[in-house]
Design an enzyme around this catalytic site. Structure first.
Site, PDB file in Angstrom:
ATOM      1  N   GLU A  39       0.823  -1.207   0.000  1.00 12.21           N
ATOM      2  CA  GLU A  39       0.000   0.000   0.000  1.00 12.21           C
ATOM      3  C   GLU A  39       0.860   1.261   0.000  1.00 12.21           C
ATOM      4  O   GLU A  39       0.553   2.232  -0.696  1.00 12.21           O
ATOM      5  CB  GLU A  39      -0.938  -0.003   1.204  1.00 12.21           C
ATOM      6  CG  GLU A  39      -1.964  -1.130   1.221  1.00 12.21           C
ATOM      7  CD  GLU A  39      -3.023  -0.992   0.138  1.00 12.21           C
ATOM      8  OE1 GLU A  39      -3.055   0.054  -0.555  1.00 12.21           O
ATOM      9  OE2 GLU A  39      -3.830  -1.935  -0.011  1.00 12.21           O
ATOM     10  N   ARG A  95       0.756   3.902  -3.202  1.00 13.09           N
ATOM     11  CA  ARG A  95       0.121   5.180  -2.892  1.00 13.09           C
ATOM     12  C   ARG A  95       1.129   6.296  -2.624  1.00 13.09           C
ATOM     13  O   ARG A  95       0.944   7.428  -3.065  1.00 13.09           O
ATOM     14  CB  ARG A  95      -0.821   5.028  -1.686  1.00 13.09           C
ATOM     15  CG  ARG A  95      -1.906   3.984  -1.878  1.00 13.09           C
ATOM     16  CD  ARG A  95      -2.931   4.039  -0.775  1.00 13.09           C
ATOM     17  NE  ARG A  95      -3.746   2.815  -0.707  1.00 13.09           N
ATOM     18  CZ  ARG A  95      -5.016   2.777  -0.352  1.00 13.09           C
ATOM     19  NH1 ARG A  95      -5.657   3.894  -0.056  1.00 13.09           N
ATOM     20  NH2 ARG A  95      -5.667   1.635  -0.298  1.00 13.09           N
TER      21      ARG A  95
END
Length: 630
Positions: A278, A282
C-alpha cells in the site's frame, strides 16, 4: 327443575342465564364469544387464524408505500438546508444546492425541460430494455415517476428528502438561448462532451478536496459524514496519492498547498508500521508520478527517502518480502497471524522500485523486486499460468493452493506482468511469456457466459470447481487486455476486452443506484431472469477505480464515444449517492437501496488518486494528455 309458582302470580324463567337475571355486560359478552370460539372445530379455528396472520403480513408489506406517499405530500414542507444534520429518515448523502449546471442534478431534471450543457445524455440500459431487471425496480420507478410528475406541475421536483427548484436548475441556459428537447440535448452531449465533463470532474475533485482540507488535512483518509479523519500510517496518504491528479486536472492552487505540506510537514522518520504494497503504490508511486509531471526534485527526494526505508522488507530467507515494515526502526515482519504474503502484493511493487532505480542510478531497488519475479516465474503450483493467492516468506513456496482468481490477492500480478514488459522496452520475454500464458489460462478455466443475456465474465476456480464469482477488482482486465493489444499482442485480446468492458458496465447499471457492488455472482442456469446476483455482504461500493480506468483505455484505443458516456453515467451516480454536502465523498454499504445506500463514512485515497484521474483522462480527447505510447 322450575320452582313452584305462587298463587296470584305468573312465574317466567329465562333459560340460559345462570343467574336468572339479564346480563349484557362486556364480561359476559367476552365469555359468550369464547364459548362460541371453543365450539368451532380445530380446522375452522386454524383457517381463521391463518387469514388474520395473512392480513397482518399484507398490512406490514404495504406500510412503506403508504408512508412514502404521505411523505411525498409533505416533502415540500421539509427543511432543505444541506448543511443541517443528516437524519436517519433521509439519505446521509445528499446533493449540493443546485448551482449552474451542477453535475449532482438528478437525472429526472435533465430528461425534461432542462438545457444543461454539462448534463448527462439520456442513456438507456440495453439489457434492461430486454427485460433484464427486477419487477420491484420497475414498479418502484413507475411509482416515483408518478409522484414526480405531480410535483413538477407545482414547479419543483422532490428527490428523496431534498427539494430542487427547477427554476434554479434552468439557470445554466444562456441568455437568449432556447431550451432544447431531451433528444437534442443527448445528441449535443454525445458529440461534444469534453469541456463540460472535464469541468465536472474538476468540480468533483474540488468538492472532495474541500472535505479533506477542512476535516482531515495531513491525515490519511477523510471521514466525511462525521467530519473527521482516519489514520492508517499517519503519512497523509490521500494528499500524496492525489498530487499527480491535481497536476493533470490543472488544479494549480490545490497542488501548491499540497506541495507546501510535502515540503514542510511530511516526514518518514516515524516509529510506525506500514504495509509494503500500500505504501509503495500510494506514496512511492504518487511521489514518482508527481516528479515526472513537474520535474520538481522535492518529490524525487521524498520518493528516495520512503523507498530506502521500505527495503528491510526484502530481508527474508526466501527474498519474498514481508508485508509490514517499520519505517522508523528499519525492521520488517509478516502479519501476526501468518508468515505468508499475498501474491498480488509482492508482485505489484515492481514498477515503482524499478523506476526509482532508473532515476537514482541505484540498482538495489530494481534488483530486489526483479528477484521476486524470477522466483515466481519458476515456481510450481500454477494452473495454466494462473497463480494461487498466497506465498510463504520463509520457504518462498505458494500456499493455500487450489483457489485461482483474478480478484483480490492475485489481481495485480497479471496487470504488472504486462506493464513491466512495456516499461522495460518490451525486451523481457519472461514477463511476456508469463502474461500470455496467464491470459490463455483465464480463457480456458475462468471465462464463462451468464444467463439470460450472455455476459462474458471471469469467475474463479476453487479446488477444481468453477465459481461464478467476480470481484469488481477484476474490471482492471479489460483495460489491461486493450493495452496489450495496442502494444502488438493478439487482436483477440481486444475483442475480449470489449466483451468484459460491457460486463463491468452492467455491474453498475443493473444495480438500483447505478453503482457496482464489490462482488457479484453471475447466473449460468437456464431460465434465469437476471444475469447478476449480489449477496448481502457484497453490496458495498468503495469508490473503486478499476472500471473507469478500463473505460479510459478502451476509449483511448477505440475512440468509441459510448465508453465516455458510460463513464459520465458513473460519475453522476457517484455525485448522486456518495457525495456529502459538507465536503468529500463516502463509500456506501448498499448499492441495491437508492433510498438509503447506507454511507460507510470513509473516502479512500484512491478516489482522488485514481478514480477521478481516470475519469478526467477518459473525458479528454487529447491523446498526449498522459500518452500511452511514451
Amino acid at each position: 327443575m322450575h320452582p313452584g309458582s305462587r298463587q296470584g302470580y305468573v312465574s317466567i324463567s329465562f333459560v340460559g342465564q345462570g343467574s336468572g337475571n339479564y346480563n349484557n355486560s362486556k364480561q359476559w359478552r367476552r365469555q359468550s364469544c369464547w364459548r362460541k370460539w371453543k365450539q368451532l372445530s380445530r380446522l375452522q379455528r386454524s383457517l381463521i387464524l391463518f387469514t388474520l396472520v395473512l392480513l397482518f403480513i399484507c398490512g406490514i408489506a404495504s406500510y412503506p408505500t403508504v408512508t412514502e406517499q404521505f411523505r411525498g405530500l409533505t416533502d415540500g414542507e421539509q427543511d432543505t438546508d444541506t448543511n443541517s444534520v443528516l437524519r436517519p429518515i433521509t439519505p446521509h448523502v445528499l446533493p449540493e444546492p443546485v448551482k449552474q449546471g451542477h453535475p449532482s442534478l438528478p437525472e429526472q431534471l435533465s430528461q425534461r425541460k432542462l438545457s444543461n450543457k454539462r448534463g448527462p445524455p439520456v442513456l438507456q440500459n440495453r439489457l434492461q430494455r430486454n427485460g433484464n431487471t427486477s419487477d420491484t425496480a420497475v414498479e418502484d420507478k413507475a411509482a416515483d415517476n408518478k409522484k414526480k410528475k405531480n410535483r413538477e406541475e407545482e414547479g419543483f421536483v422532490s428527490w428523496r428528502g431534498a427539494v430542487i427548484d427547477t427554476d434554479k436548475a434552468t439557470e445554466s441556459i444562456k441568455d437568449g438561448e432556447k431550451e432544447d428537447s431531451p433528444a437534442k440535448q443527448e445528441v449535443k452531449l454525445s458529440k461534444e462532451p469534453e469541456a463540460g465533463w472535464l469541468k465536472a470532474v474538476q468540480e468533483a475533485f474540488r468538492h472532495a478536496w474541500k472535505g479533506y482540507k477542512d476535516f482531515a488535512w495531513g491525515h490519511d483518509e477523510l471521514r466525511p459524514i462525521s467530519k473527521s479523519y482516519n489514520e492508517w500510517f499517519g503519512l497523509g496518504l490521500t494528499l500524496i496519492d492525489a498530487l499527480d491528479t491535481m497536476w493533470i486536472l490543472g488544479l494549480k492552487e490545490e497542488f501548491e498547498e499540497a506541495k507546501a505540506w510535502v515540503a514542510t510537514e511530511l516526514t518518514f522518520n516515524k516509529n510506525v508500521d506500514v504495509n509494503l504494497f500500500e505504501s509503495t503504490i500510494r506514496i512511492l508511486g504518487g511521489l514518482l508520478s508527481t516528479y515526472h509531471l513537474t520535474g520538481d526534485t522535492l518529490f524525487l527526494d521524498r520518493a528516495k527517502d520512503i523507498g530506502s526505508r521500505l527495503m528491510p522488507a526484502f530481508n527474508t530467507p526466501s527474498r519474498i518480502p514481508y508485508s509490514d515494515v517499520n519505517i522508523g526502526k528499519g525492521t520488517a515482519h509478516p502479519p501476526r497471524w501468518t508468515s505468508d504474503s499475498t501474491v498480488a502484493e509482492v508482485t505489484s511493487i515492481q514498477l515503482e522500485f524499478k523506476e526509482l532505480s532508473r532515476l537514482t542510478q541505484e540498482p538495489q531497488y530494481e534488483a530486489a523486486v526483479a528477484e521476486i519475479m524470477n522466483h515466481v516465474h519458476k515456481l510450481d503450483g500454477k494452473v495454466d499460468g494462473l497463480v494461487p493467492m498466497f506465498i510463504n516468506t520463509n520457504n518462498g513456496q505458494f500456499t493455500h493452493q487450489g483457489i485461482y482468481t483474478l480478484g483480490a490477492r492475485a489481481d495485480s500480478y497479471y496487470e504488472y506482468l504486462l506493464k513491466q514488459w512495456i516499461q522495460g522496452g518490451k525486451k523481457d520475454n519472461q514477463l511476456l511469456e508469463d502474461y500470455l500464458q496467464a491470459i490463455e489460462g483465464v480463457k480456458k478455466n475462468l471465462l464463462q457466459k451468464s444467463s439470460p443475456n450472455g455476459l462474458t465474465f471471469v469467475g474463479e476456480l476453487s479446488h477444481g470447481q468453477f465459481s461464478p464469482k467476480m470481484d469488481h477488482l477484476v474490471c482492471f482486465l479489460p483495460g489491461t487486455l486493450a493495452l496489450g493489444a495496442h502494444n502488438g499482442l493478439p487482436a483477440d485480446h481486444m475483442d475480449l476486452a470489449k466483451q468484459l468492458m460491457e460486463t463491468c458496465y452492467q455491474m453498475y447499471v443493473q444495480m438500483e443506484t447505478g453503482l457496482s457492488p464489490e462482488i457479484v455472482h453471475f447466473n449460468m442456469h437456464q431460465g434465469s431472469t437476471r444475469d447478476i446476483d449480489v449477496k448481502l455482504a457484497d453490496r458495498h461500493n468503495l469508490l473503486r477505480p478499476e472500471t473507469v480506468e478500463s473505460l479510459f483505455y478502451l476509449y483511448r484505443f477505440t475512440k468509441d464515444r459510448k465508453y465516455q458516456d458510460w463513464g459520465w453515467e458513473i460519475l453522476q451516480k457517484f455525485n448522486k449517492y456518495t457525495k456529502v454536502s459538507s465536503g468529500g465523498y463516502t463509500s456506501i454499504n448498499n448499492v441495491r437501496d437508492p433510498d438509503y445506500p447506507s454511507p460507510r463514512d470513509k473516502m479512500e485515497s484512491f478516489f482522488l488518486g485514481e478514480t477521478l484521474k481516470y475519469l478526467y483522462l477518459l473525458f479528454s480527447d487529447d491523446p498526449n494528455l498522459i500518452s500511452l505510447d511514451q
